[in-house]
Design a protein around this motif. Sequence first.
Motif, PDB file in Angstrom:
ATOM      1  N   THR A   1      85.162 -59.956  77.179  1.00  0.00           N
ATOM      2  CA  THR A   1      84.034 -59.045  77.006  1.00  0.00           C
ATOM      3  C   THR A   1      83.413 -59.247  75.627  1.00  0.00           C
TER       4      THR A   1
ATOM      5  N   ASP B   1      81.941 -56.748  74.229  1.00  0.00           N
ATOM      6  CA  ASP B   1      81.937 -55.387  73.697  1.00  0.00           C
ATOM      7  C   ASP B   1      82.987 -55.289  72.583  1.00  0.00           C
TER       8      ASP B   1
ATOM      9  N   THR C   1      83.511 -53.104  70.293  1.00  0.00           N
ATOM     10  CA  THR C   1      84.147 -51.794  70.167  1.00  0.00           C
ATOM     11  C   THR C   1      85.283 -51.654  71.175  1.00  0.00           C
TER      12      THR C   1
ATOM     13  N   ARG D   1      83.441 -52.524  85.097  1.00  0.00           N
ATOM     14  CA  ARG D   1      82.908 -53.864  84.862  1.00  0.00           C
ATOM     15  C   ARG D   1      83.277 -54.799  86.020  1.00  0.00           C
TER      16      ARG D   1
END
Length: 204
Positions: free
Chosen positions: A42, A44, A46, A93
């Motif tokens: 990912t 992402d 965070t 996801r």
Amino acid sequence: MVSNNEYSDKEWGAFKSGDWDAYVRLYDVHYKALNNYGFKFTRDITLIEDAVHDLFVNLWEKKSHLGNPASVKNYLYKSLRNLLFRKMDRQQRFVNIDSDDDYPFNFEVSFDTVMIESESEKALQKKIKEAVETLPARQQEIVYLRFYEGLNYDEIADIMNLNINSAYKLLYKAVNKLQEKIKLTDLLIILCFTLSEKAILEIN
């Protein structure tokens, strides 16, 4: 720089006994590699940082109940992978991780420690990266773990929740597909920078 394989059984035992310095070293040695591995699944940042944070918090909280893994690195990779997938699943996801195509894998390899000066070799490196990116996610991951992380089949099977035979077959399938796109000699030119002699023989 300390290798992420240089966290000894003695240090692991000290960490399990509550040695804070051993715990900090565990974090320092593996933090960057774990974040890099998480980034394969990912973008992402965070989410990745949360997963790594949760992993180390869980380790400290459960330290007295932990076993003695054959490879600390392998144990951490598997734990992060499972934790990250659960977090990604909660964000919807993907649905599950049982097939080749149902989870993301971003095949990006850092050659920071490898000096490739030849323009032709740089072009081959790019060609191999592009070829690997056409593979299904599981095949990309096993290529990464075997040839760029240097893990053996037992370790890969453990991380990817496969049996040994499935790990062999998956890598064989991936290498065959790569050879359809890239000549074997060209493949070896780049991979020889990171592969052991034994791993190179597996491709021939």
